[in-house]
Write an enzyme that holds these catalytic residues in place. Structure first.
Site, PDB file in Angstrom:
ATOM      1  N   THR A  99       0.832  -1.206   0.000  1.00  0.00           N
ATOM      2  CA  THR A  99       0.000   0.000   0.000  1.00  0.00           C
ATOM      3  C   THR A  99       0.866   1.255   0.000  1.00  0.00           C
ATOM      4  O   THR A  99       0.589   2.219  -0.719  1.00  0.00           O
ATOM      5  CB  THR A  99      -0.924  -0.007   1.238  1.00  0.00           C
ATOM      6  N   HIS A 152       2.149   1.843  -3.434  1.00  0.00           N
ATOM      7  CA  HIS A 152       1.094   2.404  -4.302  1.00  0.00           C
ATOM      8  C   HIS A 152       0.909   3.897  -4.020  1.00  0.00           C
ATOM      9  O   HIS A 152       0.746   4.690  -4.938  1.00  0.00           O
ATOM     10  CB  HIS A 152      -0.241   1.683  -4.085  1.00  0.00           C
TER      11      HIS A 152
HETATM   12 ZN   LIG Z   1      -0.031  -2.807   4.921  1.00  0.00          ZN
END
Ligand SMILES: [Zn+2]
Ligand SMILES: [Zn+2]
Length: 349
Positions: free
Chosen positions: A41, A44
């Site tokens: 994450t 990203h």
């Molecule tokens: Zn995570």
């Protein structure tokens, strides 16, 4: 203090000096961060792929949602015994103000903010979090292993969602941290055979083998079906868990399931997948999605990690100080490393 922040809704992250957090308010605690993991994450968010636009209102915001630390200071209303405790933190903070929260249906809170996403996180020496989000961690547990708790709860939930039963044959697609943790919890659930497949993923598949899972395959230059052929001679899989986030492999993942088998999707997919629903129907197959684990899973996962700290520690392949966070992000994005951990200077040895 140094903090790794997202400043603007565009590609990039910045390491710079920020003021330390204010004293904790009611219900909050100030955490002295010890170790923080770099997650997909975070990559990203750094690359600014789609799906994170809601972060814009929080910027500039310090990233980091997988972490462990000590309670430095407790705000009003927090039990006195909180001070000094080592904790890991559930990053999903409830708003306590929406209709669901008022009704006590916290799982459906519509105003959640993620620590390290919608509010300041733990790529910094200190972070403020609600005490209710803290989960106790044994003092003897290495902080870097405790920092694996959040991703490992996701793995735990994926295996729960799959409903793996003793004797099941399980295929895990994607050998990153999530795939590795899924293999570990599939073993706990009693899977008789666990195969982990990657794509151009020699280093992470080597980590999978070091974790104790010898059955690995690489689909680079061949299909997924060809890559796992050594194991499908004995029959198709009871469970396939996808943790790669590649929509084009979903039809093939389904075709590797036995009749009435279960495909669990754990990856985050940037595009839709096309699947043959008639084959799905005729073979009674199921597709299930899995995401954040319930609150109750956290102490169970902490317990597993503390009892298996040396083995699970194999998942961590790089440790860097916050001053080298940029390098850590490059390592994590290059797929050669598994989990990259940022350690605060006081605990770096
Ligand atoms: Zn995570
Ligand atoms: Zn709410």
């Amino acid at each position: 203090m140094l903090a790794l922040q997202k400043l603007r809704p565009e590609p990039g992250i910045a390491l710079h000096d920020v003021a330390a957090p204010a004293a904790p308010g009611p219900g909050d605690v100030l955490i002295a961060v010890e170790a923080t993991g770099i997650c997909g994450t975070d990559l990203h968010i750094a690359a600014w792929t789609s799906g994170y636009a809601s972060m814009k209102s929080a910027m500039p915001v310090t990233l980091g949602h997988e972490f462990c630390g000590r309670v430095l200071q407790a705000g009003p209303g927090v039990p006195v015994e909180a001070a000094g405790q080592r904790v890991t933190v559930r990053p999903s903070v409830l708003c306590h103000d929406c209709a669901a929260c008022h009704a006590g249906d916290f799982d459906h809170c519509t105003g959640r903010k993620g620590v390290g996403i919608g509010r300041n996180g733990a790529f910094a020496a200190q972070v403020l979090v609600p005490w209710e989000n803290c989960v106790a961690v044994p003092i003897a547990m290495p902080p870097e292993v405790a920092a694996l708790t959040e991703p490992m709860t996701v793995c735990h939930e994926a295996v729960e969602t799959a409903g793996i039963r003793p004797g099941d044959r399980v295929l895990v697609i994607g050998p990153g941290t999530i795939g590795q943790g899924i293999a570990l919890f599939a073993e706990v659930a009693g899977a008789a055979e666990i195969v982990v497949v990657g794509h151009d993923d020699a280093a992470r598949l080597a980590t999978v083998r070091e974790l104790g899972f010898p059955n690995t395959a690489d689909s680079f230059g061949r299909s997924l079906t060809e890559a796992v052929a050594p194991w499908t001679g004995a029959g198709l899989f009871d469970v396939v868990i996808e943790a790669a986030g590649v929509p084009s492999i979903v039809p093939e993942a389904l075709s590797l399931l036995r009749k009435r088998g279960v495909l669990v999707i754990a990856g985050i997919h940037a595009a839709p997948a096309t699947i043959d629903l008639t084959a799905l129907v005729r073979d009674h197959k199921q597709i299930r999605g899995t995401y954040r684990a319930p609150v109750e899973a956290w102490p169970q996962v902490v317990d597993y990690l503390s009892k298996n700290a040396a083995r699970v520690g194999e998942m961590i392949t790089a440790r860097l100080p916050i001053s080298r966070a940029d390098e850590g992000f490059r390592l994590a994005a290059a797929k050669r490393d598994s989990k990259v951990i940022i350690l605060q200077d006081e605990v770096r040895s």
